[in-house]
Design a protein around this motif. Structure first.
Motif, PDB file in Angstrom:
ATOM      1  N   GLU A  75     -26.717  20.193 -49.759  1.00 20.56           N
ATOM      2  CA  GLU A  75     -25.983  21.331 -50.016  1.00 20.56           C
ATOM      3  C   GLU A  75     -25.422  21.781 -48.593  1.00 20.56           C
ATOM      4  O   GLU A  75     -24.487  22.572 -48.232  1.00 20.56           O
ATOM      5  CB  GLU A  75     -26.293  22.474 -50.482  1.00 20.56           C
ATOM      6  N   VAL A  76     -26.067  21.226 -47.412  1.00 23.43           N
ATOM      7  CA  VAL A  76     -25.666  21.890 -45.983  1.00 23.43           C
ATOM      8  C   VAL A  76     -25.489  20.526 -45.292  1.00 23.43           C
ATOM      9  O   VAL A  76     -26.408  19.709 -45.058  1.00 23.43           O
ATOM     10  CB  VAL A  76     -26.926  22.498 -45.633  1.00 23.43           C
ATOM     11  N   PRO A  77     -24.434  20.284 -44.363  1.00 22.17           N
ATOM     12  CA  PRO A  77     -24.338  19.295 -43.683  1.00 22.17           C
ATOM     13  C   PRO A  77     -25.522  19.279 -42.682  1.00 22.17           C
ATOM     14  O   PRO A  77     -25.851  20.328 -41.882  1.00 22.17           O
ATOM     15  CB  PRO A  77     -22.913  19.843 -42.787  1.00 22.17           C
ATOM     16  N   VAL A  78     -25.912  17.939 -42.433  1.00 19.56           N
ATOM     17  CA  VAL A  78     -27.092  17.851 -41.502  1.00 19.56           C
ATOM     18  C   VAL A  78     -26.864  18.426 -40.085  1.00 19.56           C
ATOM     19  O   VAL A  78     -27.786  18.882 -39.341  1.00 19.56           O
ATOM     20  CB  VAL A  78     -27.777  16.628 -41.740  1.00 19.56           C
ATOM     21  N   GLU A  79     -25.737  18.309 -39.650  1.00 14.13           N
ATOM     22  CA  GLU A  79     -25.419  18.725 -38.488  1.00 14.13           C
ATOM     23  C   GLU A  79     -25.563  20.386 -38.183  1.00 14.13           C
ATOM     24  O   GLU A  79     -26.130  20.457 -37.173  1.00 14.13           O
ATOM     25  CB  GLU A  79     -23.998  18.358 -38.128  1.00 14.13           C
ATOM     26  N   GLU A  80     -25.275  20.981 -39.280  1.00 15.30           N
ATOM     27  CA  GLU A  80     -25.683  22.384 -39.164  1.00 15.30           C
ATOM     28  C   GLU A  80     -27.088  22.887 -39.215  1.00 15.30           C
ATOM     29  O   GLU A  80     -27.619  23.619 -38.387  1.00 15.30           O
ATOM     30  CB  GLU A  80     -24.945  23.236 -40.381  1.00 15.30           C
ATOM     31  N   THR A  81     -27.808  22.312 -39.959  1.00 20.47           N
ATOM     32  CA  THR A  81     -29.478  22.302 -39.910  1.00 20.47           C
ATOM     33  C   THR A  81     -29.770  21.985 -38.613  1.00 20.47           C
ATOM     34  O   THR A  81     -30.711  22.853 -37.858  1.00 20.47           O
ATOM     35  CB  THR A  81     -29.815  21.358 -41.164  1.00 20.47           C
TER      36      THR A  81
END
Length: 335
Positions: A129-135
């Motif tokens: 549910e979250v782009p890995v780049e954001e994490t």
């Protein structure tokens, strides 16, 4: 113990690490004793196994608390590796890669570990549910803030694609290439052992070419390669091996030739004073796969922690490596 340099941050660790998961997660609960686990951690540090690999979800939380008790006294001797991004739900594990959660989780891990900095912070699982780049960007902010020294990625979920053969780790490599654009990856943690060597095909070479450290998870095949498990002995219901296709009595018996081969190599190196074990041969084989490879065998026993650390001093010959390479492939599904 030999030291190995891992990752973009050029951090040094002992050649053999210590996986702390069995101390409070996934293996037989009735045999989990805090004081014995503390002795195992101290035994590892005494012998130069500086990398202590834990995660907030192990327990949950109790694993970090246990490691923190040792770090309170021996922080300068240890390389602390923990993980974020995976929660224990009511029925199954749940990924959470939201940046705000990552920040809170890091602070909580620092408190439990009784330290002001984490040497290696690994993304345990990506959140769909979250782009890995954001994490990954949130994790990079923790490096800038001085709370974390380096970042790593766990190649979680690879077993579900084991039948894909050479394409097993393609998804992991694509993921790595994405996050590398945000902040350097210091390590990848994925399974690598004598009976699960798929990482040799593409993932290990990818790491070697880019100076990324490789943490070999389950290098002893969940204990099978130690030669201490008896086919048909059974496992307690809370032990992950009780539901594992490779750990049925039939499959354990069928895979005994692998252990026999490891014992044969061990006999060539042992002496009457300090015999070499199949586990040490299995770990030495992992170490021989490259100077950027660090096996992280898990244990909750002082005896095994000391034995595993001893594998760092075992040098397999070309004949040994060829013999291990020629052992029969493991039988039984690993999915």
């Amino acid at each position: 113990m030999e030291r190995r340099t891992i990752g973009a941050a050029a951090l040094e660790v002992g050649a053999v690490g210590l996986g702390c998961m069995p101390m409070s997660w996934a293996y037989t609960g009735s045999q989990q004793r805090g004081e014995e686990s503390l002795r195992a951690v101290n035994a590892a540090l005494d012998r130069g196994s500086t990398l202590l690999d834990t995660a907030d979800m192990y327990g949950p939380f109790t694993n970090e608390l246990l490691v923190g008790r040792v770090l309170k006294e021996r922080r300068s001797e240890a390389f602390v590796s923990t993980k974020v991004g995976l929660l224990v739900g009511d029925q199954h594990l749940v990924a959470n890669g939201r940046p705000n959660y990552v920040r809170r989780a890091c602070d909580a891990s620092l408190r439990r570990l009784q330290t002001d900095v984490i040497d290696l912070y690994q993304l345990h699982r990506t959140d769909p549910e979250v782009p890995v780049e954001e994490t990954w960007g949130a994790m990079a902010e923790l490096v800038s803030a001085g709370k974390v020294r380096s970042l790593g990625l766990c190649a979680v979920g690879a077993r579900s694609g084991r039948r894909a053969g050479a394409r097993l780790h393609d998804g992991t490599i694509r993921l790595l290439e994405r996050v590398q654009q945000v902040f350097p990856v210091s390590t990848v943690q994925a399974e690598l052992s004598v009976w699960s060597a798929e990482a040799l095909d593409a993932l290990l070479p990818w790491c070697a070419a880019r100076g990324v450290g490789f943490l070999a998870a389950m290098p002893l095949g969940n204990g099978f390669l130690t030669g201490t498990l008896t086919p048909g002995e059974g496992f307690e219901p809370d032990d992950l091996r009780a539901r594992h296709p490779r750990f049925t009595a039939e499959m354990m018996a069928a895979n005994q030739p692998i252990v026999v081969g490891l014992r044969r190599v061990a006999r060539r190196h042992g002496d009457g004073v300090r015999p070499v074990t199949p586990a040490q041969v299995a770990l030495a084989w992992v170490l021989a796969q490259g100077p950027h490879v660090v096996p992280v065998p898990g244990t909750k026993r002082e005896r095994w922690a000391a034995e595993n650390a001893g594998a760092a001093g075992l040098r397999l010959t070309a004949e040994d490596l060829a013999e291990v390479a020629g052992l029969p492939g493991a039988l039984g599904s690993w999915d």
